[in-house]
Design a protein around this motif. Structure first.
Motif, PDB file in Angstrom:
ATOM      1  N   ALA A 111       0.833  -1.209   0.000  1.00  0.00           N
ATOM      2  CA  ALA A 111       0.000   0.000   0.000  1.00  0.00           C
ATOM      3  C   ALA A 111       0.865   1.256   0.000  1.00  0.00           C
ATOM      4  N   ALA A 112       1.934   1.238   0.795  1.00  0.00           N
ATOM      5  CA  ALA A 112       2.829   2.407   0.839  1.00  0.00           C
ATOM      6  C   ALA A 112       3.454   2.651  -0.524  1.00  0.00           C
ATOM      7  N   PHE A 113       3.828   1.584  -1.222  1.00  0.00           N
ATOM      8  CA  PHE A 113       4.435   1.750  -2.547  1.00  0.00           C
ATOM      9  C   PHE A 113       3.427   2.184  -3.601  1.00  0.00           C
ATOM     10  N   VAL A 114       2.190   1.732  -3.502  1.00  0.00           N
ATOM     11  CA  VAL A 114       1.158   2.201  -4.440  1.00  0.00           C
ATOM     12  C   VAL A 114       1.083   3.716  -4.400  1.00  0.00           C
ATOM     13  N   VAL A 115       0.890   4.257  -3.217  1.00  0.00           N
ATOM     14  CA  VAL A 115       0.734   5.709  -3.069  1.00  0.00           C
ATOM     15  C   VAL A 115       2.041   6.425  -3.419  1.00  0.00           C
ATOM     16  N   ALA A 116       3.170   5.881  -3.008  1.00  0.00           N
ATOM     17  CA  ALA A 116       4.461   6.513  -3.303  1.00  0.00           C
ATOM     18  C   ALA A 116       4.710   6.600  -4.810  1.00  0.00           C
ATOM     19  N   VAL A 117       4.395   5.542  -5.528  1.00  0.00           N
ATOM     20  CA  VAL A 117       4.606   5.547  -6.985  1.00  0.00           C
ATOM     21  C   VAL A 117       3.668   6.544  -7.660  1.00  0.00           C
ATOM     22  N   ILE A 118       2.435   6.609  -7.209  1.00  0.00           N
ATOM     23  CA  ILE A 118       1.499   7.595  -7.774  1.00  0.00           C
ATOM     24  C   ILE A 118       2.025   9.005  -7.515  1.00  0.00           C
ATOM     25  N   ILE A 119       2.545   9.250  -6.331  1.00  0.00           N
ATOM     26  CA  ILE A 119       3.130  10.563  -6.027  1.00  0.00           C
ATOM     27  C   ILE A 119       4.326  10.818  -6.933  1.00  0.00           C
ATOM     28  N   CYS A 120       5.165   9.815  -7.116  1.00  0.00           N
ATOM     29  CA  CYS A 120       6.347   9.956  -7.996  1.00  0.00           C
ATOM     30  C   CYS A 120       5.961  10.334  -9.417  1.00  0.00           C
ATOM     31  N   LYS A 121       4.891   9.749  -9.894  1.00  0.00           N
ATOM     32  CA  LYS A 121       4.485   9.958 -11.284  1.00  0.00           C
ATOM     33  C   LYS A 121       3.668  11.223 -11.500  1.00  0.00           C
ATOM     34  N   THR A 122       3.201  11.862 -10.418  1.00  0.00           N
ATOM     35  CA  THR A 122       2.283  12.995 -10.598  1.00  0.00           C
ATOM     36  C   THR A 122       2.740  14.298  -9.958  1.00  0.00           C
ATOM     37  N   LEU A 123       3.691  14.232  -9.051  1.00  0.00           N
ATOM     38  CA  LEU A 123       4.137  15.428  -8.337  1.00  0.00           C
ATOM     39  C   LEU A 123       5.625  15.665  -8.576  1.00  0.00           C
ATOM     40  N   PRO A 124       6.132  16.838  -8.195  1.00  0.00           N
ATOM     41  CA  PRO A 124       7.567  17.104  -8.364  1.00  0.00           C
ATOM     42  C   PRO A 124       8.444  16.053  -7.670  1.00  0.00           C
ATOM     43  N   LYS A 125       9.642  15.907  -8.206  1.00  0.00           N
ATOM     44  CA  LYS A 125      10.584  14.858  -7.808  1.00  0.00           C
ATOM     45  C   LYS A 125      10.822  14.800  -6.301  1.00  0.00           C
ATOM     46  N   ARG A 126      10.927  15.937  -5.633  1.00  0.00           N
ATOM     47  CA  ARG A 126      11.243  15.926  -4.198  1.00  0.00           C
ATOM     48  C   ARG A 126      10.165  15.210  -3.386  1.00  0.00           C
ATOM     49  N   TYR A 127       8.909  15.326  -3.798  1.00  0.00           N
ATOM     50  CA  TYR A 127       7.829  14.621  -3.106  1.00  0.00           C
ATOM     51  C   TYR A 127       7.909  13.121  -3.372  1.00  0.00           C
ATOM     52  N   GLY A 128       8.261  12.769  -4.582  1.00  0.00           N
ATOM     53  CA  GLY A 128       8.418  11.363  -4.935  1.00  0.00           C
ATOM     54  C   GLY A 128       9.550  10.707  -4.164  1.00  0.00           C
ATOM     55  N   ILE A 129      10.661  11.412  -4.038  1.00  0.00           N
ATOM     56  CA  ILE A 129      11.802  10.872  -3.282  1.00  0.00           C
ATOM     57  C   ILE A 129      11.403  10.641  -1.827  1.00  0.00           C
ATOM     58  N   PHE A 130      10.720  11.611  -1.242  1.00  0.00           N
ATOM     59  CA  PHE A 130      10.259  11.470   0.139  1.00  0.00           C
ATOM     60  C   PHE A 130       9.298  10.281   0.268  1.00  0.00           C
ATOM     61  N   ALA A 131       8.353  10.160  -0.661  1.00  0.00           N
ATOM     62  CA  ALA A 131       7.346   9.095  -0.594  1.00  0.00           C
ATOM     63  C   ALA A 131       7.983   7.712  -0.740  1.00  0.00           C
ATOM     64  N   ILE A 132       8.916   7.565  -1.672  1.00  0.00           N
ATOM     65  CA  ILE A 132       9.589   6.264  -1.861  1.00  0.00           C
ATOM     66  C   ILE A 132      10.454   5.941  -0.646  1.00  0.00           C
ATOM     67  N   THR A 133      11.112   6.946  -0.082  1.00  0.00           N
ATOM     68  CA  THR A 133      11.919   6.727   1.122  1.00  0.00           C
ATOM     69  C   THR A 133      11.037   6.245   2.269  1.00  0.00           C
ATOM     70  N   LEU A 134       9.906   6.898   2.463  1.00  0.00           N
ATOM     71  CA  LEU A 134       9.001   6.507   3.543  1.00  0.00           C
ATOM     72  C   LEU A 134       8.438   5.104   3.293  1.00  0.00           C
ATOM     73  N   ALA A 135       8.051   4.800   2.068  1.00  0.00           N
ATOM     74  CA  ALA A 135       7.540   3.462   1.749  1.00  0.00           C
ATOM     75  C   ALA A 135       8.618   2.409   2.021  1.00  0.00           C
ATOM     76  N   SER A 136       9.853   2.717   1.667  1.00  0.00           N
ATOM     77  CA  SER A 136      10.965   1.787   1.917  1.00  0.00           C
ATOM     78  C   SER A 136      11.178   1.578   3.407  1.00  0.00           C
ATOM     79  N   LEU A 137      11.102   2.656   4.176  1.00  0.00           N
ATOM     80  CA  LEU A 137      11.246   2.534   5.634  1.00  0.00           C
ATOM     81  C   LEU A 137      10.123   1.690   6.241  1.00  0.00           C
TER      82      LEU A 137
END
Length: 184
Positions: A111-137
């Motif tokens: 679930a964390a990766f679903v939302v993180a990937v959607i953020i990566c694909k739709t918002l500026p890079k810095r938000y995507g990096i944060f989202a993927i980092t949080l999903a990984s954690l």
């Protein structure tokens, strides 16, 4: 397959015996609880839905999380039926409340990766990096607290990524179709 199961178990026992300590537990236990009942993903989705500028992203998150839940909880977990590590590994302990469902794959991580990937694909890079980092954690925390095997988390990250990408693609196709219909 036995080799992978043994490697999974060995990694978790190593974490329990050599990496668990009070400071890391104070970090990873709250991180793992972010995924409980979809807390973080649902909160982020609701924030997107309540903000007109980001409502489209919120609808993507809703769709992605529904697809993810169907695939993980209704299809894969019942078919695979993998026992949780604390039920399968002798002298292994989880440090959070135990779960009654099956282990493979990690629903928190997917679930964390679903939302993180959607953020990566739709918002500026810095938000995507944060989202993927949080999903990984969140995924790493599932190993640390002892409720999932490494392959549960790895496969969940892959499934969540695929569900996120698929959701973005479906929305893109629907928008292109709508735009084509409006031009006619």
């Amino acid at each position: 397959m036995d080799y992978i199961q043994q490697l999974d178990s060995d990694i978790l026992v190593f974490i329990q015996e050599h990496l668990r300590n009070e400071p890391l537990s104070k970090f990873f236990i709250p991180v793992t609880h972010l995924g409980d009942w979809g807390l973080l993903t649902i909160l982020v989705t609701l924030l997107f839905l309540m903000t007109p500028k980001y409502r489209r992203i919120g609808f993507m998150c809703v769709m992605g999380l529904i697809l993810d839940a169907l695939v993980i909880n209704l299809l894969i977990k019942p078919i695979v039926g993998r026992m949780r590590p604390y039920d399968a590994i002798e002298n292994f302990n989880a440090i959070v409340p135990l779960f009654s469902d099956k282990s493979f794959p990690s629903g928190h991580t997917a679930a964390a990766f679903v939302v993180a990937v959607i953020i990566c694909k739709t918002l500026p890079k810095r938000y995507g990096i944060f989202a993927i980092t949080l999903a990984s954690l969140i995924g790493i925390s599932r190993l640390y607290v002892g409720v999932h095997y490494p392959t549960d988390v790895l496969c969940a990250a892959i499934i969540g990524t695929i569900m996120g990408l698929l959701t973005v693609k479906i929305f893109s196709l629907l928008e292109n179709r709508k735009n084509a219909d409006n031009e006619q």
